[in-house]
Design a protein around this motif. Structure first.
Motif, PDB file in Angstrom:
ATOM      1  N   ASN A  50       0.836  -1.187   0.000  1.00 17.13           N
ATOM      2  CA  ASN A  50       0.000   0.000   0.000  1.00 17.13           C
ATOM      3  C   ASN A  50       0.877   1.244   0.000  1.00 17.13           C
ATOM      4  OD1 ASN A  50      -1.660   2.161   0.714  1.00 17.13           O
ATOM      5  ND2 ASN A  50      -3.045   0.840   1.837  1.00 17.13           N
ATOM      6  N   VAL A  51       0.620   2.139  -0.934  1.00 22.09           N
ATOM      7  CA  VAL A  51       1.436   3.340  -1.089  1.00 22.09           C
ATOM      8  C   VAL A  51       1.417   4.200   0.173  1.00 22.09           C
ATOM      9  CG1 VAL A  51       1.658   5.480  -2.407  1.00 22.09           C
ATOM     10  CG2 VAL A  51       1.075   3.369  -3.564  1.00 22.09           C
ATOM     11  N   PHE A  52       0.354   4.195   0.900  1.00 31.25           N
ATOM     12  CA  PHE A  52       0.209   5.093   2.041  1.00 31.25           C
ATOM     13  C   PHE A  52       0.321   4.373   3.376  1.00 31.25           C
ATOM     14  CE2 PHE A  52      -0.637   8.582  -0.579  1.00 31.25           C
ATOM     15  CZ  PHE A  52      -1.408   8.140  -1.632  1.00 31.25           C
ATOM     16  N   LYS A  83       0.424   0.250   8.808  1.00 32.42           N
ATOM     17  CA  LYS A  83       0.605  -1.177   8.515  1.00 32.42           C
ATOM     18  C   LYS A  83      -0.002  -2.031   9.630  1.00 32.42           C
ATOM     19  CE  LYS A  83       4.731  -1.218   5.670  1.00 32.42           C
ATOM     20  NZ  LYS A  83       4.447  -2.284   4.735  1.00 32.42           N
ATOM     21  N   ASP A  84      -0.056  -3.337   9.388  1.00 28.98           N
ATOM     22  CA  ASP A  84      -0.622  -4.273  10.353  1.00 28.98           C
ATOM     23  C   ASP A  84       0.348  -4.613  11.479  1.00 28.98           C
ATOM     24  OD1 ASP A  84      -2.994  -4.381   8.961  1.00 28.98           O
ATOM     25  OD2 ASP A  84      -2.348  -6.081   7.732  1.00 28.98           O
ATOM     26  N   PRO A 121      11.722   3.712  15.247  1.00 30.35           N
ATOM     27  CA  PRO A 121      10.666   2.694  15.320  1.00 30.35           C
ATOM     28  C   PRO A 121       9.287   3.358  15.392  1.00 30.35           C
ATOM     29  CG  PRO A 121      11.725   2.938  17.459  1.00 30.35           C
ATOM     30  CD  PRO A 121      12.430   3.864  16.513  1.00 30.35           C
ATOM     31  N   VAL A 122       8.315   2.756  14.707  1.00 34.05           N
ATOM     32  CA  VAL A 122       6.944   3.265  14.736  1.00 34.05           C
ATOM     33  C   VAL A 122       6.017   2.075  14.998  1.00 34.05           C
ATOM     34  CG1 VAL A 122       5.202   4.652  13.553  1.00 34.05           C
ATOM     35  CG2 VAL A 122       7.617   4.956  12.975  1.00 34.05           C
ATOM     36  N   ALA A 123       5.219   2.173  16.037  1.00 33.75           N
ATOM     37  CA  ALA A 123       4.308   1.096  16.420  1.00 33.75           C
ATOM     38  C   ALA A 123       3.180   0.929  15.404  1.00 33.75           C
ATOM     39  CB  ALA A 123       3.717   1.389  17.799  1.00 33.75           C
TER      40      ALA A 123
END
Length: 138
Positions: A50-52, A83-84, A121-123
């Motif tokens: 997914n682009v976004f 994201k998941d 890092p991004v949750a």
């Protein structure tokens, strides 16, 4: 046939160009990819997902002239992950002049005389904010 719910992302313009993946499969240019025109409000397949999924916003939050050839600047990079799962984003920032890092919310590496790299890092469904301040001489 069920109608898919509208998404805020379907009306955003997309860039064209090329995407790249690093040796571990991570996207180097998120949100860029070759594509043809497609009808508005239609979901488009992207070669790397997914682009976004991961969105970055970059802004300069402060600028001070300290001396004739010395400036201090502060920047903020906001990363949002759709994201998941959690992601780690490699942020590469070009910095001009003879510079030094005064403060940063994440550890950085000086990758070149004109660049700094941050690993952020991004949750899952989260937001991380990178803030850094530099002093540069020209």
């Amino acid at each position: 046939m069920k109608k898919k719910p509208a998404s805020a992302f379907l009306s955003l313009p997309e860039t064209s160009g090329s995407t790249q993946k690093d040796s571990k499969g991570g996207i180097l240019f998120a949100g860029e990819g070759p594509h043809r025109s497609h009808p508005q409000r239609r979901i488009r397949e992207h070669p790397h997902g997914n682009v976004f999924d991961v969105v970055a916003e970059h802004k300069q939050t402060d600028y001070k002239r300290i001396d004739t050839h010395v400036w201090e600047m502060e920047f903020e990079v906001t990363l949002r992950n759709h994201k998941d799962g959690p992601v780690t984003v490699q942020v590469n920032e070009p910095i001009g002049g003879d510079w030094e890092m005064l403060s940063s919310t994440y550890k950085y590496t000086k990758t070149a005389a004109f660049a700094a790299q941050f690993i952020v890092p991004v949750a899952k469904d989260g937001t991380s904010v990178l803030k850094y301040r530099i002093r540069a001489k020209w």
